[in-house]
Design an enzyme around this catalytic site. Structure first.
Site, PDB file in Angstrom:
ATOM      1  N   ILE A   1      -8.451 -25.722 -26.432  1.00 46.00           N
ATOM      2  CA  ILE A   1      -8.614 -25.978 -27.866  1.00 46.00           C
ATOM      3  C   ILE A   1      -9.943 -26.690 -28.128  1.00 46.00           C
ATOM      4  O   ILE A   1     -10.623 -26.414 -29.124  1.00 46.00           O
ATOM      5  CB  ILE A   1      -7.427 -26.795 -28.408  1.00 46.00           C
ATOM      6  CG1 ILE A   1      -6.170 -25.919 -28.475  1.00 46.00           C
ATOM      7  CG2 ILE A   1      -7.738 -27.383 -29.778  1.00 46.00           C
ATOM      8  CD1 ILE A   1      -4.901 -26.687 -28.807  1.00 46.00           C
ATOM      9  N   HIS A   2     -10.318 -27.584 -27.229  1.00 42.88           N
ATOM     10  CA  HIS A   2     -11.586 -28.316 -27.387  1.00 42.88           C
ATOM     11  C   HIS A   2     -12.808 -27.433 -27.148  1.00 42.88           C
ATOM     12  O   HIS A   2     -13.927 -27.836 -27.478  1.00 42.88           O
ATOM     13  CB  HIS A   2     -11.633 -29.504 -26.422  1.00 42.88           C
ATOM     14  CG  HIS A   2     -10.874 -30.707 -26.885  1.00 42.88           C
ATOM     15  ND1 HIS A   2      -9.502 -30.784 -26.862  1.00 42.88           N
ATOM     16  CD2 HIS A   2     -11.293 -31.895 -27.402  1.00 42.88           C
ATOM     17  CE1 HIS A   2      -9.101 -31.958 -27.314  1.00 42.88           C
ATOM     18  NE2 HIS A   2     -10.170 -32.651 -27.658  1.00 42.88           N
ATOM     19  N   GLY A   3     -12.600 -26.266 -26.546  1.00 39.08           N
ATOM     20  CA  GLY A   3     -13.730 -25.389 -26.273  1.00 39.08           C
ATOM     21  C   GLY A   3     -14.740 -26.058 -25.353  1.00 39.08           C
ATOM     22  O   GLY A   3     -14.384 -26.782 -24.422  1.00 39.08           O
TER      23      GLY A   3
ATOM     24  N   GLU B   1       4.677 -37.216  -4.780  1.00 38.67           N
ATOM     25  CA  GLU B   1       6.130 -37.264  -4.515  1.00 38.67           C
ATOM     26  C   GLU B   1       6.705 -35.883  -4.202  1.00 38.67           C
ATOM     27  O   GLU B   1       7.876 -35.610  -4.488  1.00 38.67           O
ATOM     28  CB  GLU B   1       6.898 -37.893  -5.694  1.00 38.67           C
ATOM     29  CG  GLU B   1       6.311 -39.192  -6.211  1.00 38.67           C
ATOM     30  CD  GLU B   1       6.355 -40.314  -5.190  1.00 38.67           C
ATOM     31  OE1 GLU B   1       6.670 -40.060  -4.019  1.00 38.67           O
ATOM     32  OE2 GLU B   1       6.052 -41.452  -5.572  1.00 38.67           O
TER      33      GLU B   1
ATOM     34  N   GLY C   1       2.328 -33.530   5.860  1.00 37.97           N
ATOM     35  CA  GLY C   1       2.396 -33.646   4.414  1.00 37.97           C
ATOM     36  C   GLY C   1       3.798 -34.043   4.023  1.00 37.97           C
ATOM     37  O   GLY C   1       4.177 -35.207   4.066  1.00 37.97           O
ATOM     38  N   SER C   2       4.611 -33.060   3.697  1.00 36.68           N
ATOM     39  CA  SER C   2       5.994 -33.325   3.302  1.00 36.68           C
ATOM     40  C   SER C   2       6.964 -33.305   4.479  1.00 36.68           C
ATOM     41  O   SER C   2       8.150 -33.568   4.303  1.00 36.68           O
ATOM     42  CB  SER C   2       6.437 -32.287   2.263  1.00 36.68           C
ATOM     43  OG  SER C   2       5.620 -32.345   1.119  1.00 36.68           O
TER      44      SER C   2
END
Length: 401
Positions: free
Chosen positions: A353-355, A379, A135-136
């Site tokens: 907020i949109h539920g 990155e 991975g890194s």
């Protein structure tokens, strides 16, 4: 009221570029982004529009046909584009990392050969460090280049190439033990090679295969692929900078640009999530009034806006530091870490907020909710950024006992 995330001290040229990009995003990207994303369709018409605007040459010097703009200008453009659709910003990001590496580290012949066509958008760039087994931990790279006369023979498998299929130039980091005796530190025996190829999938040149697209949760539209080298032959003049053993440093220089870019993407996605959240909160009514008038929602909007502002400020600081010619790994690491984490939080708050409607594919926030997690790992993960930040802080604040 002024929009969030304004940037002080911009020139008239920078403001004009940003205004043009913002108009393009509002008219050409936002209206079609969700539909294209759901189909996982490459946004060819959008990319053609960016090419016409000259954005593929934004940071390439004027002597090579580019606009010669700063990293700050580029980052602010990425922020605007990611606000429209993050995948589009990914298409230009890898292109610019390769162009930046060529500008900073390429031989004159390499600059003359590639940069004018990259500025025109006729050559699209991609780059690769990662492999399936790492991975890194870049030191664990196993892909290898072996000298054979005037050529190098490359073998190995690379992973997570953004633009792997649509690109025509790939900068690849591999081991090259030539001139580096056994026991040499891993990062001193790595070399970046410039691989020209045909766009597409399958065997795109002898010894080089790009398998099909990797299916992803989000970040769709842009192609993410593997790259397989099996006896790939390259002339010696395709070593970036003409000297082996410098690849790790070249790639890390490019990744610093990439981290500023990921921070900018996080800022853009977070801005869009805030816009969607604050708009919906004024339209949705509960208990006889818009939910924006409920204190709980106002607190949430206040937190979201503050995070957007903070992330933007850190991203701008990191870009300006790099533009000044100073080392910016600390600032880039901080900006990438904060912006990606805040982006996730702002998107989730807008989702809340949109539920129930936030769970519907008819609403744009559903797409953002799937896109934001990519920024947490792109990155370098948060843990990698913390390692970079911690080490740099210990350098700066060394105990004098």
């Amino acid at each position: 009221m002024a929009r969030l995330a304004q940037t002080a001290g911009l020139t008239d040229v920078q403001q004009e570029i940003l205004s043009t990009v913002r108009d393009f995003v509002d008219k050409e990207i936002i209206p079609v982004a969700t539909e294209l994303e759901h189909r996982d369709e490459y946004p060819q018409q959008i990319v053609d529009g960016l090419k016409e605007l000259g954005l593929f040459g934004l940071m390439i010097p004027e002597e090579y046909g580019g606009l010669g703009e700063s990293l700050l200008t580029y980052a602010l453009c990425v922020e605007e584009i990611a606000r429209g659709w993050m995948s589009v910003s990914g298409i230009i990001n890898t292109h610019f990392i390769v162009a930046y590496m060529l500008k900073q580290h390429g031989t004159q012949e390499q600059k003359d050969h590639f940069l004018p066509r990259m500025a025109a958008g006729d050559i699209r760039g991609a780059f690769s460090m990662s492999e399936p087994g790492l991975g890194s931990d870049v030191s664990a790279i196993t892909s290898k280049a072996v000298r054979d006369g005037d050529e190098y023979v490359l073998n190995g498998q690379k992973m997570w190439l953004t633009n792997g299929g649509t690109s025509s130039l790939v900068a690849v980091l591999v081991r090259s033990d030539e001139g580096h005796p056994e026991g040499t530190a891993p990062h001193k025996s790595m070399t970046t090679f410039l691989i020209e190829k045909e766009p597409g999938f399958g065997e795109v040149r002898p010894g080089l295969t790009i398998p099909g697209k990797i299916e992803k949760m989000g970040y769709k539209g842009v192609d993410t692929t593997e790259l397989i080298m099996d006896g790939l032959r390259l002339p010696a003049d395709r070593v970036l900078g003409g000297v082996t053993g410098r690849g790790f440093y070249q790639m890390m220089d490019g990744v610093e640009v990439g981290r500023v870019n990921v921070a900018a993407r996080g800022c853009g996605v977070a801005q869009r999530a805030f816009e969607l959240g604050v708009s919906y909160a004024q339209q949705r009514h509960t208990f006889g009034k818009p939910i924006a008038q409920h204190q709980a929602i106002q607190f949430k909007l206040a937190e979201m806006a503050t995070k957007v502002e903070a992330a933007h400020a850190m991203m701008v600081n990191a870009a300006r530091k790099k533009d000044s010619g100073e080392r910016n790994d600390l600032e880039a690491g901080m900006a990438k870490y904060l912006a990606s984490e805040y982006c996730k939080e702002v998107v989730e708050d807008a989702f809340r907020i949109h539920g129930g409607y936030g769970f519907s594919k008819e609403y744009e926030i559903e797409r953002l909710y799937r896109e934001a997690p990519m920024l947490l790992i792109g990155e370098g993960t948060a843990e990698i950024q913390k390692m970079i930040i911690g080490r740099r802080l210990l350098e700066e604040y060394r105990f004098q006992g």
